[in-house]
Design a protein around this motif. Structure first.
Motif, PDB file in Angstrom:
ATOM      1  N   SER A 174       0.806  -1.219   0.000  1.00  0.00           N
ATOM      2  CA  SER A 174       0.000   0.000   0.000  1.00  0.00           C
ATOM      3  C   SER A 174       0.842   1.273   0.000  1.00  0.00           C
ATOM      4  N   GLY A 175       2.122   1.160   0.370  1.00  0.00           N
ATOM      5  CA  GLY A 175       2.985   2.331   0.420  1.00  0.00           C
ATOM      6  C   GLY A 175       4.113   2.228  -0.591  1.00  0.00           C
ATOM      7  N   TYR A 176       4.283   3.257  -1.404  1.00  0.00           N
ATOM      8  CA  TYR A 176       5.289   3.230  -2.458  1.00  0.00           C
ATOM      9  C   TYR A 176       6.252   4.401  -2.282  1.00  0.00           C
ATOM     10  N   LYS A 177       7.538   4.114  -2.408  1.00  0.00           N
ATOM     11  CA  LYS A 177       8.561   5.145  -2.271  1.00  0.00           C
ATOM     12  C   LYS A 177       9.471   5.138  -3.482  1.00  0.00           C
ATOM     13  N   LEU A 178       9.872   6.329  -3.891  1.00  0.00           N
ATOM     14  CA  LEU A 178      10.826   6.489  -4.982  1.00  0.00           C
ATOM     15  C   LEU A 178      12.073   7.156  -4.424  1.00  0.00           C
ATOM     16  N   LYS A 234      16.210   1.778 -14.586  1.00  0.00           N
ATOM     17  CA  LYS A 234      16.790   2.863 -15.367  1.00  0.00           C
ATOM     18  C   LYS A 234      15.699   3.894 -15.609  1.00  0.00           C
ATOM     19  N   LEU A 235      15.992   5.170 -15.354  1.00  0.00           N
ATOM     20  CA  LEU A 235      15.016   6.237 -15.573  1.00  0.00           C
ATOM     21  C   LEU A 235      15.217   6.803 -16.978  1.00  0.00           C
ATOM     22  N   VAL A 236      14.349   6.422 -17.898  1.00  0.00           N
ATOM     23  CA  VAL A 236      14.449   6.884 -19.282  1.00  0.00           C
ATOM     24  C   VAL A 236      14.015   8.343 -19.376  1.00  0.00           C
ATOM     25  N   LYS A 237      12.869   8.653 -18.784  1.00  0.00           N
ATOM     26  CA  LYS A 237      12.359  10.036 -18.773  1.00  0.00           C
ATOM     27  C   LYS A 237      11.152  10.101 -17.858  1.00  0.00           C
ATOM     28  N   GLY A 262      20.557   8.653 -13.320  1.00  0.00           N
ATOM     29  CA  GLY A 262      20.096   7.743 -14.353  1.00  0.00           C
ATOM     30  C   GLY A 262      19.301   6.556 -13.875  1.00  0.00           C
ATOM     31  N   THR A 263      19.252   6.317 -12.561  1.00  0.00           N
ATOM     32  CA  THR A 263      18.477   5.196 -12.034  1.00  0.00           C
ATOM     33  C   THR A 263      17.604   5.672 -10.872  1.00  0.00           C
ATOM     34  N   VAL A 264      16.519   4.941 -10.625  1.00  0.00           N
ATOM     35  CA  VAL A 264      15.677   5.197  -9.460  1.00  0.00           C
ATOM     36  C   VAL A 264      15.372   3.871  -8.780  1.00  0.00           C
ATOM     37  N   GLU A 265      15.076   3.927  -7.504  1.00  0.00           N
ATOM     38  CA  GLU A 265      14.687   2.740  -6.743  1.00  0.00           C
ATOM     39  C   GLU A 265      13.243   2.900  -6.299  1.00  0.00           C
ATOM     40  N   ILE A 266      12.438   1.869  -6.545  1.00  0.00           N
ATOM     41  CA  ILE A 266      11.042   1.857  -6.113  1.00  0.00           C
ATOM     42  C   ILE A 266      10.893   0.782  -5.043  1.00  0.00           C
ATOM     43  N   SER A 267      10.429   1.161  -3.866  1.00  0.00           N
ATOM     44  CA  SER A 267      10.205   0.183  -2.798  1.00  0.00           C
ATOM     45  C   SER A 267       8.728   0.157  -2.424  1.00  0.00           C
ATOM     46  N   VAL A 268       8.272  -1.015  -2.017  1.00  0.00           N
ATOM     47  CA  VAL A 268       6.878  -1.225  -1.625  1.00  0.00           C
ATOM     48  C   VAL A 268       6.855  -1.636  -0.166  1.00  0.00           C
TER      49      VAL A 268
END
Length: 324
Positions: A168-172, A193-196, A178-184
Motif C-alpha cells: 500500500s505504500g510506495y517510495k521512490l 533505469k530512468l528513461v524520462k 540515471g536510475t531510481v529505486e522503487i520500494s513497496v
C-alpha cells in the motif's frame, strides 16, 4: 494517523508481539511526525547491560526520532548532528555523535531492520557506509558525493501491478544519476533505469505515448483506463506524471503517479539516463488502409453523381484527402 501505519509497516515482519510492545512508543513518535515528513526507516534500539532494554528509533526525511529513558520524545535534526562515528559490537552497532553541545551515544540492534536503518542514517548525513570509523585502522579514502539523494512517497494511479511486490505504500528514491529505486512497504527496493518522466498536460496525448511505449514491453492497461485515472486527478492543485522506467532485462515499466507541487519539484531534480530514448520508438506505424478517409470520399462521390461537383473537382478533392 498516516505515520502510525508507516511505522507499523516496517515492524510487521518482526511479528505482532513487537508491534504490541511498542504500541505506546509508536503513537508517541508518530504524533511528532510533521505532515511533510516521510518515515524512511525503523529500528530497535537497545540500552543497559546486555542490551536487554529495547526502545524504538524512527528515521524520517528530516530527523532521527526516538524516546529517552523516561519515554519522552527526542528528535535529532540531521543538520545539527556532527562528529558522527560508528562502532560495531557483537549484536549491535553503537553510534556516537554531537548534537548541539551534547554528546549522544545510541546502540542499534544489528538485525535486518537495524542494518537498513544505519545505512539510511549514514546516507542522510552524507557518510558512505564504507568510510572507516574511529576504531578501524583502514586507510582514509577520499569520498566524492556525486549528488544529493532524492526521496519521496508516490501514489501510483496505474502500473503498480508491474512491480515485483504488492503493498500500500510506495517510495521512490534516486541516489545515482540515471536510475531510481522503487520500494513497496518494507520490501527491498527494485532498481530501474530512468528513461524520462513527463508531467501530464494533455491526457489523451500522454495516454497515446504510454500505450505506444509499451507495445513491445509488458502489460500496462488499456488507453481508456489510463485516461480515466489521469483525467480524474488533473486539477488546480494536483497533477499527474508518468515515469518511463526500464528493468535490467529491457522490460519497460511506465508508472502513472499523482503529484502535488512539492512532488513536481522533486521530480524536476531527477537525473535521467544519459542515453535517453523517445517514447515513440516502439510505436507501430499506422496502416495506410486505416488512414483513408472513406466517409469523406463517399460523400464527394455522391456530390459528383448529383452533378454538384465536376470530375475534375472530385479528383482534386480526392488527391487532397489522400495526400497525393
Amino acid at each position: 494517523m498516516y505515520a502510525v501505519e508507516q511505522i507499523k509497516e516496517y515492524l510487521k515482519p518482526e511479528g505482532w508481539v513487537l508491534l504490541n510492545n511498542f504500541k505506546k512508543e509508536i503513537n508517541l513518535i508518530a504524533e511528532q511526525v510533521d505532515e511533510d515528513e516521510i518515515v524512511e526507516g525503523v529500528a530497535i534500539l537497545v540500552r543497559g547491560i546486555g542490551g536487554l532494554k529495547q526502545y524504538l528509533g524512527v528515521l524520517t526525511s528530516k530527523r532521527f526520532l526516538t524516546t529517552d529513558k523516561q519515554k519522552k520524545f527526542i528528535g535529532f535534526n540531521f543538520n545539527d548532528i556532527h562528529k558522527f562515528t560508528t562502532n560495531k559490537k557483537i549484536t549491535s552497532s553503537e553510534i556516537n555523535f554531537a548534537y548541539n553541545t551534547e554528546a549522544i551515544s545510541i546502540n542499534i540492534l544489528s538485525d535486518d531492520l537495524g542494518k537498513r536503518f544505519l545505512k539510511e542514517l549514514q546516507d542522510k548525513l552524507s557518510i558512505p557506509s564504507n568510510v572507516p570509523t574511529e576504531n578501524n585502522n583502514t586507510e582514509t579514502r577520499q569520498i566524492v558525493r556525486v549528488m544529493k539523494a532524492i526521496k519521496m512517497n508516490i501514489e501510483i494511479l496505474n502500473g503498480k501491478e508491474q512491480l515485483n511486490q504488492n503493498g500500500s505504500g510506495y517510495k521512490l528514491a534516486q541516489t545515482k544519476p540515471g536510475t531510481v529505486e522503487i520500494s513497496v512497504d518494507y520490501h527491498d527496493a527494485e532498481t530501474f533505469k530512468l528513461v524520462k518522466w513527463e508531467r501530464v498536460e494533455n491526457v489523451q496525448k500522454s495516454v497515446s505515448s504510454i500505450v505506444g511505449w509499451t507495445v513491445i514491453g509488458s502489460k500496462f492497461g488499456n488507453a481508456g483506463a489510463i485516461a480515466g485515472a489521469m483525467g480524474a486527478n488533473v486539477g488546480k492543485d494536483k497533477s499527474v506524471a508518468t515515469l518511463f522506467l526500464k528493468r535490467e532485462n529491457g522490460e519497460k515499466v511506465p508508472l502513472v503517479i499523482k503529484c502535488d507541487k512539492k512532488d513536481l519539484e522533486k521530480l524536476s531534480l531527477l537525473i535521467v539516463a544519459e542515453e535517453e530514448e523517445t517514447t515513440q520508438t516502439a510505436v507501430t506505424p499506422p496502416s495506410t488502409t486505416t488512414s483513408i478517409p472513406t466517409d469523406e470520399l463517399i460523400k464527394l462521390k455522391e456530390l459528383m453523381d448529383a452533378g454538384i461537383l465536376t470530375q475534375e473537382e472530385f479528383d482534386a478533392k480526392k488527391k487532397q484527402l489522400l495526400g497525393i
